[in-house]
Scaffold this active site. Structure first.
Site, PDB file in Angstrom:
ATOM      1  N   GLU A  99       0.839  -1.197   0.000  1.00 20.20           N
ATOM      2  CA  GLU A  99       0.000   0.000   0.000  1.00 20.20           C
ATOM      3  C   GLU A  99       0.876   1.250   0.000  1.00 20.20           C
ATOM      4  O   GLU A  99       2.000   1.236   0.498  1.00 20.20           O
ATOM      5  CB  GLU A  99      -0.904   0.015   1.240  1.00 20.20           C
ATOM      6  CG  GLU A  99      -2.330  -0.458   0.992  1.00 20.20           C
ATOM      7  CD  GLU A  99      -3.162   0.505   0.141  1.00 20.20           C
ATOM      8  OE1 GLU A  99      -2.598   1.288  -0.659  1.00 20.20           O
ATOM      9  OE2 GLU A  99      -4.388   0.471   0.277  1.00 20.20           O
ATOM     10  N   ASP A 100       0.320   2.320  -0.551  1.00 22.19           N
ATOM     11  CA  ASP A 100       0.962   3.624  -0.436  1.00 22.19           C
ATOM     12  C   ASP A 100       0.733   4.176   0.965  1.00 22.19           C
ATOM     13  O   ASP A 100       1.641   4.695   1.604  1.00 22.19           O
ATOM     14  CB  ASP A 100       0.441   4.595  -1.511  1.00 22.19           C
ATOM     15  CG  ASP A 100      -1.086   4.583  -1.647  1.00 22.19           C
ATOM     16  OD1 ASP A 100      -1.763   3.798  -0.943  1.00 22.19           O
ATOM     17  OD2 ASP A 100      -1.611   5.363  -2.457  1.00 22.19           O
ATOM     18  N   ASP A 103      -4.886   4.583   5.930  1.00 20.54           N
ATOM     19  CA  ASP A 103      -5.556   5.740   6.532  1.00 20.54           C
ATOM     20  C   ASP A 103      -6.617   5.233   7.519  1.00 20.54           C
ATOM     21  O   ASP A 103      -6.308   4.984   8.679  1.00 20.54           O
ATOM     22  CB  ASP A 103      -6.139   6.584   5.391  1.00 20.54           C
ATOM     23  CG  ASP A 103      -6.822   7.852   5.859  1.00 20.54           C
ATOM     24  OD1 ASP A 103      -6.398   8.405   6.875  1.00 20.54           O
ATOM     25  OD2 ASP A 103      -7.769   8.303   5.189  1.00 20.54           O
ATOM     26  N   LYS A 131      -1.165   6.175   8.975  1.00 18.45           N
ATOM     27  CA  LYS A 131      -1.760   7.210   9.837  1.00 18.45           C
ATOM     28  C   LYS A 131      -2.454   6.524  11.005  1.00 18.45           C
ATOM     29  O   LYS A 131      -3.676   6.325  10.960  1.00 18.45           O
ATOM     30  CB  LYS A 131      -2.798   8.027   9.054  1.00 18.45           C
ATOM     31  CG  LYS A 131      -2.303   8.832   7.865  1.00 18.45           C
ATOM     32  CD  LYS A 131      -3.485   9.630   7.262  1.00 18.45           C
ATOM     33  CE  LYS A 131      -3.168  10.303   5.966  1.00 18.45           C
ATOM     34  NZ  LYS A 131      -4.377  10.824   5.267  1.00 18.45           N
ATOM     35  N   PHE A 152      -3.284  15.305   5.014  1.00 15.69           N
ATOM     36  CA  PHE A 152      -3.517  14.892   3.632  1.00 15.69           C
ATOM     37  C   PHE A 152      -2.219  15.076   2.852  1.00 15.69           C
ATOM     38  O   PHE A 152      -1.616  16.141   2.872  1.00 15.69           O
ATOM     39  CB  PHE A 152      -4.652  15.691   2.983  1.00 15.69           C
ATOM     40  CG  PHE A 152      -5.013  15.131   1.643  1.00 15.69           C
ATOM     41  CD1 PHE A 152      -5.789  13.984   1.552  1.00 15.69           C
ATOM     42  CD2 PHE A 152      -4.533  15.709   0.477  1.00 15.69           C
ATOM     43  CE1 PHE A 152      -6.098  13.428   0.308  1.00 15.69           C
ATOM     44  CE2 PHE A 152      -4.825  15.156  -0.774  1.00 15.69           C
ATOM     45  CZ  PHE A 152      -5.616  14.027  -0.849  1.00 15.69           C
ATOM     46  N   ASP A 159      -2.509  10.733  -4.818  1.00 19.64           N
ATOM     47  CA  ASP A 159      -3.097  11.814  -5.613  1.00 19.64           C
ATOM     48  C   ASP A 159      -4.054  12.684  -4.809  1.00 19.64           C
ATOM     49  O   ASP A 159      -4.572  12.278  -3.767  1.00 19.64           O
ATOM     50  CB  ASP A 159      -3.895  11.229  -6.781  1.00 19.64           C
ATOM     51  CG  ASP A 159      -5.195  10.578  -6.317  1.00 19.64           C
ATOM     52  OD1 ASP A 159      -5.126   9.679  -5.450  1.00 19.64           O
ATOM     53  OD2 ASP A 159      -6.272  10.991  -6.784  1.00 19.64           O
ATOM     54  N   ARG A 165       0.387  12.273  -8.562  1.00 17.03           N
ATOM     55  CA  ARG A 165       0.985  10.938  -8.390  1.00 17.03           C
ATOM     56  C   ARG A 165       2.419  10.880  -8.894  1.00 17.03           C
ATOM     57  O   ARG A 165       3.216  10.080  -8.431  1.00 17.03           O
ATOM     58  CB  ARG A 165       0.178   9.891  -9.173  1.00 17.03           C
ATOM     59  CG  ARG A 165      -1.237   9.683  -8.669  1.00 17.03           C
ATOM     60  CD  ARG A 165      -1.799   8.389  -9.263  1.00 17.03           C
ATOM     61  NE  ARG A 165      -3.243   8.281  -9.174  1.00 17.03           N
ATOM     62  CZ  ARG A 165      -3.897   7.837  -8.114  1.00 17.03           C
ATOM     63  NH1 ARG A 165      -3.243   7.476  -7.035  1.00 17.03           N
ATOM     64  NH2 ARG A 165      -5.206   7.750  -8.124  1.00 17.03           N
TER      65      ARG A 165
HETATM   66  P1  IMP Z   1      -8.164   3.567   3.848  1.00 11.34           P
HETATM   67  O1  IMP Z   1      -9.047   2.459   3.339  1.00 11.34           O
HETATM   68  O2  IMP Z   1      -8.966   4.656   4.523  1.00 11.34           O
HETATM   69  O3  IMP Z   1      -7.021   3.083   4.709  1.00 11.34           O
HETATM   70  O4  IMP Z   1      -7.615   4.335   2.600  1.00 11.34           O
HETATM   71  C1  IMP Z   1      -6.653   3.844   1.833  1.00 11.34           C
HETATM   72  C2  IMP Z   1      -6.548   4.605   0.524  1.00 11.34           C
HETATM   73  O5  IMP Z   1      -7.031   5.963   0.596  1.00 11.34           O
HETATM   74  C3  IMP Z   1      -5.099   4.716   0.182  1.00 11.34           C
HETATM   75  O6  IMP Z   1      -4.651   3.583  -0.507  1.00 11.34           O
HETATM   76  C4  IMP Z   1      -5.057   5.968  -0.656  1.00 11.34           C
HETATM   77  O7  IMP Z   1      -5.318   5.657  -2.000  1.00 11.34           O
HETATM   78  C5  IMP Z   1      -6.165   6.830  -0.101  1.00 11.34           C
HETATM   79  N1  IMP Z   1      -5.617   7.851   0.832  1.00 11.34           N
HETATM   80  C6  IMP Z   1      -5.605   7.807   2.178  1.00 11.34           C
HETATM   81  N2  IMP Z   1      -5.020   8.896   2.712  1.00 11.34           N
HETATM   82  C7  IMP Z   1      -4.619   9.653   1.665  1.00 11.34           C
HETATM   83  C8  IMP Z   1      -3.904  10.914   1.565  1.00 11.34           C
HETATM   84  O8  IMP Z   1      -3.505  11.570   2.554  1.00 11.34           O
HETATM   85  N3  IMP Z   1      -3.675  11.350   0.299  1.00 11.34           N
HETATM   86  C9  IMP Z   1      -4.076  10.678  -0.821  1.00 11.34           C
HETATM   87  N4  IMP Z   1      -4.722   9.506  -0.765  1.00 11.34           N
HETATM   88  C10 IMP Z   1      -5.000   8.989   0.458  1.00 11.34           C
HETATM   89 MG    MG Z   2      -4.414   3.354  -2.445  1.00 12.17          MG
END
Ligand code: IMP
Ligand code: MG
Length: 175
Positions: A99-100, A103, A131, A152, A159, A165
Site C-alpha cells: 500500500e501507499d 488511513d 496514519k 492529507f 493523488d 501521483r
Molecule cells: P483507507 O481504506 O482509509 O485506509 O484508505 C486507503 C486509501 O485511501 C489509500 O490507498 C489511498 O489511495 C487513499 N488515501 C488515504 N489517505 C490519503 C492521503 O492523505 N492522500 C491521498 N490519498 C490517500
Molecule cells: Mg491506495
C-alpha cells in the site's frame, strides 16, 4: 506548489523514501527467507511504492495487482469496492499487500478478510505511510515506512483528485 485549488509543501524527500523502502524490503527478505510470497499491490496509489519496493526483494516471489477505490476528494468514503480481481490462486499463499498509505484501514481490513476467505496461509501489509490516529478498524500493520499524523498528502503515487501521483517527493497540504 499548487494542485487543483490547494497549496502543498514538501514533507518527505525521495531520498528518505528510497532508504525507508529499502529497509522494509530488508526486513521482508529476512522474515520470508525460504518462502515464496505473493505481493499484491493495491492500485492505483501503490504502483510506485510497489515498483520500488519489489525491486529490493531478493526472494523468489510474484506480484499481482488489484484495483480498489474508497477515496473521494480528501476523505475516505468508507465503502471499499473491489474493481479488478486477481488471477492467481490464493490458497496456501503467503500474501503481502503493498500500500501507499493506510488511513482508515478499511481497504486493508477488507482485503485481508477476503484473502483469508480464499485460503491465504498468511496475510501481512507493507505500506509506505501509516496514519495510526486515523485507523478506524482493528488492524495489524506489520511493515510501515513512516508513521504520520492525520495529514492529507500527495506525491509518490498518492493523488489529490487524480493529480500529483508523479511527484518524486511527498507533499502535505499547507497548514
Ligand atoms: P483507507 O481504506 O482509509 O485506509 O484508505 C486507503 C486509501 O485511501 C489509500 O490507498 C489511498 O489511495 C487513499 N488515501 C488515504 N489517505 C490519503 C492521503 O492523505 N492522500 C491521498 N490519498 C490517500
Ligand atoms: Mg491506495
Amino acid at each position: 506548489m499548487k494542485i487543483h485549488d490547494k497549496e502543498f509543501i514538501k514533507y518527505i524527500s525521495s531520498d528518505e523514501i528510497s532508504i525507508t523502502l529499502k529497509s522494509i524490503a530488508d526486513k521482508i527478505n529476512v522474515d520470508y527467507e525460504g518462502k515464496n510470497p505473493l505481493f499484491v499491490s493495491i492500485l492505483n496509489g501503490s504502483f510506485i511504492v510497489a515498483a520500488d519496493l519489489f525491486r529490493e526483494i531478493k526472494l523468489e516471489s510474484e506480484i499481482s495487482f488489484v484495483k480498489v477505490s474508497s477515496y473521494h476528494d480528501m476523505e475516505s468514503s468508507g465503502d471499499v469496492k473491489k474493481l479488478i480481481g486477481l488471477n492467481e490462486p490464493i490458497f496456501n499463499r503467503d500474501v503481502i499487500f503493498i500500500e501507499d498509505i493506510v488511513d482508515s484501514g478499511r481497504t486493508i481490513k477488507k482485503m485481508t478478510e477476503e484473502f483469508k476467505e480464499l485460503g491465504a496461509k498468511s496475510v501481512e501489509v507493507a505500506t509506505l505511510l501509516y496514519k495510526p490516529e486515523s485507523v478506524a478498524v482493528d488492524l495489524h500493520v506489520k511493515y510501515f515506512g513512516f508513521e504520520i499524523p492525520p495529514l492529507f498528502v500527495v506525491g509518490y503515487g498518492l493523488d489529490y483528485n487524480g493529480l500529483g501521483r508523479n511527484l518524486k517527493d511527498i507533499y502535505q497540504l499547507k497548514p
